[in-house]
Design a protein around this motif. Structure first.
Motif, PDB file in Angstrom:
ATOM      1  N   VAL A   1       0.981  -1.318   0.089  1.00  3.72           N
ATOM      2  CA  VAL A   1       0.002  -0.060   0.062  1.00  3.72           C
ATOM      3  C   VAL A   1       0.988   1.129   0.008  1.00  3.72           C
ATOM      4  N   VAL A   2       0.649   2.029  -0.838  1.00  2.00           N
ATOM      5  CA  VAL A   2       1.548   3.322  -0.987  1.00  2.00           C
ATOM      6  C   VAL A   2       0.368   4.703  -0.973  1.00  2.00           C
ATOM      7  N   GLU A   3       0.625   5.687   0.014  1.00  2.00           N
ATOM      8  CA  GLU A   3      -0.348   6.451   0.322  1.00  2.00           C
ATOM      9  C   GLU A   3       0.590   7.726   0.455  1.00  2.00           C
ATOM     10  N   VAL A   4      -0.189   9.087   0.121  1.00  5.95           N
ATOM     11  CA  VAL A   4       0.325  10.121   0.604  1.00  5.95           C
ATOM     12  C   VAL A   4      -0.216  10.713   1.971  1.00  5.95           C
ATOM     13  N   LYS A   5       0.433  11.073   2.989  1.00  7.92           N
ATOM     14  CA  LYS A   5      -0.042  11.431   4.356  1.00  7.92           C
ATOM     15  C   LYS A   5       0.087  12.887   4.317  1.00  7.92           C
ATOM     16  N   GLN A   6      -0.919  13.823   4.820  1.00  8.33           N
ATOM     17  CA  GLN A   6      -0.551  15.316   4.988  1.00  8.33           C
ATOM     18  C   GLN A   6      -1.292  15.458   6.315  1.00  8.33           C
ATOM     19  N   PRO A   7      -0.553  15.263   7.445  1.00  8.57           N
ATOM     20  CA  PRO A   7      -0.958  15.622   8.843  1.00  8.57           C
ATOM     21  C   PRO A   7      -1.163  17.337   8.715  1.00  8.57           C
ATOM     22  N   GLU A   8      -2.315  17.568   9.546  1.00  8.76           N
ATOM     23  CA  GLU A   8      -2.376  18.997   9.624  1.00  8.76           C
ATOM     24  C   GLU A   8      -1.357  19.947  10.165  1.00  8.76           C
ATOM     25  N   ASP A   9      -1.071  20.911   9.399  1.00 12.57           N
ATOM     26  CA  ASP A   9       0.188  21.944   9.789  1.00 12.57           C
ATOM     27  C   ASP A   9       1.295  21.345   9.484  1.00 12.57           C
ATOM     28  N   LYS A  10       1.498  20.086   8.812  1.00 10.87           N
ATOM     29  CA  LYS A  10       2.857  19.343   8.539  1.00 10.87           C
ATOM     30  C   LYS A  10       2.985  19.297   7.081  1.00 10.87           C
ATOM     31  N   LYS A  11       4.241  19.031   6.859  1.00 11.01           N
ATOM     32  CA  LYS A  11       4.422  18.549   5.622  1.00 11.01           C
ATOM     33  C   LYS A  11       3.943  17.031   5.046  1.00 11.01           C
ATOM     34  N   PRO A  12       3.389  16.877   3.720  1.00 12.26           N
ATOM     35  CA  PRO A  12       2.893  15.574   3.349  1.00 12.26           C
ATOM     36  C   PRO A  12       4.158  14.625   3.300  1.00 12.26           C
ATOM     37  N   TYR A  13       4.058  13.400   3.631  1.00 16.73           N
ATOM     38  CA  TYR A  13       5.098  12.433   3.101  1.00 16.73           C
ATOM     39  C   TYR A  13       4.243  11.213   2.791  1.00 16.73           C
ATOM     40  N   LEU A  14       5.468  10.292   2.318  1.00 17.77           N
ATOM     41  CA  LEU A  14       4.777   9.182   1.506  1.00 17.77           C
ATOM     42  C   LEU A  14       4.888   7.943   2.529  1.00 17.77           C
ATOM     43  N   TRP A  15       3.748   7.233   2.871  1.00 17.24           N
ATOM     44  CA  TRP A  15       3.587   6.124   3.713  1.00 17.24           C
ATOM     45  C   TRP A  15       3.583   4.943   2.899  1.00 17.24           C
ATOM     46  N   ILE A  16       4.336   3.933   3.106  1.00 15.95           N
ATOM     47  CA  ILE A  16       4.315   2.654   2.661  1.00 15.95           C
ATOM     48  C   ILE A  16       4.294   1.450   3.313  1.00 15.95           C
ATOM     49  N   LYS A  17       3.346   0.683   3.328  1.00 21.87           N
ATOM     50  CA  LYS A  17       2.988  -0.724   4.010  1.00 21.87           C
ATOM     51  C   LYS A  17       2.957  -1.941   3.336  1.00 21.87           C
ATOM     52  N   TRP A  18       3.249  -2.975   3.909  1.00 27.13           N
ATOM     53  CA  TRP A  18       3.200  -4.340   3.175  1.00 27.13           C
ATOM     54  C   TRP A  18       2.951  -5.494   4.070  1.00 27.13           C
ATOM     55  N   SER A  19       2.688  -6.721   3.479  1.00 23.86           N
ATOM     56  CA  SER A  19       2.723  -7.870   4.173  1.00 23.86           C
ATOM     57  C   SER A  19       3.739  -8.765   3.654  1.00 23.86           C
ATOM     58  N   PRO A  20       4.238  -9.973   4.674  1.00 26.07           N
ATOM     59  CA  PRO A  20       5.233 -10.686   4.380  1.00 26.07           C
ATOM     60  C   PRO A  20       4.823 -11.927   3.192  1.00 26.07           C
ATOM     61  N   PRO A  21       5.423 -12.453   2.615  1.00 25.84           N
ATOM     62  CA  PRO A  21       4.991 -13.479   1.688  1.00 25.84           C
ATOM     63  C   PRO A  21       4.362 -14.427   2.332  1.00 25.84           C
ATOM     64  N   THR A  22       3.189 -15.123   1.750  1.00 23.36           N
ATOM     65  CA  THR A  22       2.155 -16.160   2.566  1.00 23.36           C
ATOM     66  C   THR A  22       3.180 -17.463   2.962  1.00 23.36           C
ATOM     67  N   LEU A  23       4.111 -17.907   2.139  1.00 22.92           N
ATOM     68  CA  LEU A  23       4.690 -19.054   2.411  1.00 22.92           C
ATOM     69  C   LEU A  23       5.789 -18.934   3.724  1.00 22.92           C
ATOM     70  N   ILE A  24       5.731 -17.723   4.206  1.00 20.01           N
ATOM     71  CA  ILE A  24       6.848 -17.586   5.343  1.00 20.01           C
ATOM     72  C   ILE A  24       5.837 -17.802   6.783  1.00 20.01           C
ATOM     73  N   ASP A  25       6.521 -18.556   7.555  1.00 20.89           N
ATOM     74  CA  ASP A  25       5.978 -18.631   9.112  1.00 20.89           C
ATOM     75  C   ASP A  25       6.615 -17.636   9.815  1.00 20.89           C
ATOM     76  N   LEU A  26       6.301 -16.766  10.339  1.00 16.53           N
ATOM     77  CA  LEU A  26       6.981 -15.679  11.017  1.00 16.53           C
ATOM     78  C   LEU A  26       6.652 -15.963  12.457  1.00 16.53           C
ATOM     79  N   LYS A  27       5.531 -16.788  12.964  1.00 18.70           N
ATOM     80  CA  LYS A  27       5.055 -16.783  14.335  1.00 18.70           C
ATOM     81  C   LYS A  27       5.771 -17.553  15.040  1.00 18.70           C
ATOM     82  N   THR A  28       6.499 -18.396  14.595  1.00 18.03           N
ATOM     83  CA  THR A  28       7.438 -19.291  15.502  1.00 18.03           C
ATOM     84  C   THR A  28       8.840 -18.728  16.089  1.00 18.03           C
ATOM     85  N   GLY A  29       9.071 -17.681  15.290  1.00 20.56           N
ATOM     86  CA  GLY A  29      10.130 -16.834  15.662  1.00 20.56           C
ATOM     87  C   GLY A  29      11.453 -17.305  15.253  1.00 20.56           C
TER      88      GLY A  29
END
Length: 248
Positions: free
Chosen positions: A134-162
């Motif tokens: 997910v890629v979005e432009v965020k612009q908080p009030e009275d602040k400069k806008p910034y680029l916000w990027i979010k993602w998920s790990p690949p589904t074949l990876i099991d990260l729960k076990t640590g």
């Protein structure tokens, strides 16, 4: 009588070989195992390159044994990985064990073996690219806008076990630029970038790698238009609040 039969057999064999050579037929060339990859430390696949087939139908087989063992096994699955491959499912995959592999090419004129390849699954991990970018432009009030990027790990990876850790990188560039700008995100699944140019259209990609192994391919390109307005002040890259990677 026996000598006559033996002589006839040798003559027939020589005639057959001579005929094959005249027709440009020969034993197959030497195949090469060129890549092995595991997406998750639980399964893996190896691929080989066939050489010249000697002008005859040629069959290939992959055999292996684990170091310290004498029992030779044949590839359990020639289908899943596609042509010229061998796939090892969970029941055939052992961590911290070295596999010794060889490919045999055979036709009517003889057989040729590849060089042995030594494989430890721990060190051939190359995950799939991150998902749900997910890629979005965020612009908080009275602040400069910034680029916000979010993602998920690949589904074949099991990260729960640590026992599996993923690190991430982001690259971005203006649409018409030649060079990418790369940012290391550590184990986060979110990232914030402040150094943007108003009115520019940016392309963004994300990739990941395990603690041992190789970087994944980059995710598909995602594009976003930065709003026009007052010029943004170029700022150092800023991280979002630290967040451990979890399956989304």
């Amino acid at each position: 009588m026996k000598e006559n039969v033996a002589s006839a057999t040798v003559f027939t064999l020589l005639l057959f070989l001579n005929t094959c050579l005249l027709n440009g037929q020969s034993p197959p060339g030497k195949p090469e195992i060129f890549k092995c990859r595991s997406p998750n430390k639980e399964t893996f696949t190896c691929w080989w390159r066939p050489a010249a087939d000697g002008g005859l139908p040629t069959n290939y087989s992959l055999t292996y044994h684990r170091e310290g063992e004498t029992l030779i096994h044949e590839c359990p699955d020639y289908i899943t990985g596609g042509p010229n491959s061998c796939h090892f499912g969970k029941q055939y995959t052992s961590m911290w064990r070295t596999y010794v592999m060889t490919v045999n090419a055979t036709n009517e004129m003889g057989s040729t073996f590849s060089d042995e390849l030594y494989v430890d699954v721990t060190y051939i991990v190359q995950p799939d690219p991150p998902l749900n970018v997910v890629v979005e432009v965020k612009q908080p009030e009275d602040k400069k806008p910034y680029l916000w990027i979010k993602w998920s790990p690949p589904t074949l990876i099991d990260l729960k076990t640590g026992w599996f850790t993923l690190l991430y990188e982001i690259q971005l560039k203006p649409e018409n630029a030649e060079e990418w700008e790369t940012h290391f995100a550590g184990q986060q699944t979110e990232f914030k970038i402040l150094s943007l140019h108003p009115g520019q259209k940016y392309l963004v990609q994300v990739r990941c790698k395990p603690d041992h192994g190789y970087w994944s391919s980059w995710s598909p390109e995602y594009s976003i238009q930065i709003p026009t307005g007052d010029p943004l002040i170029l700022s150092p890259v800023a991280f979002t609040k630290a967040k451990l990677t979890t399956v989304q």
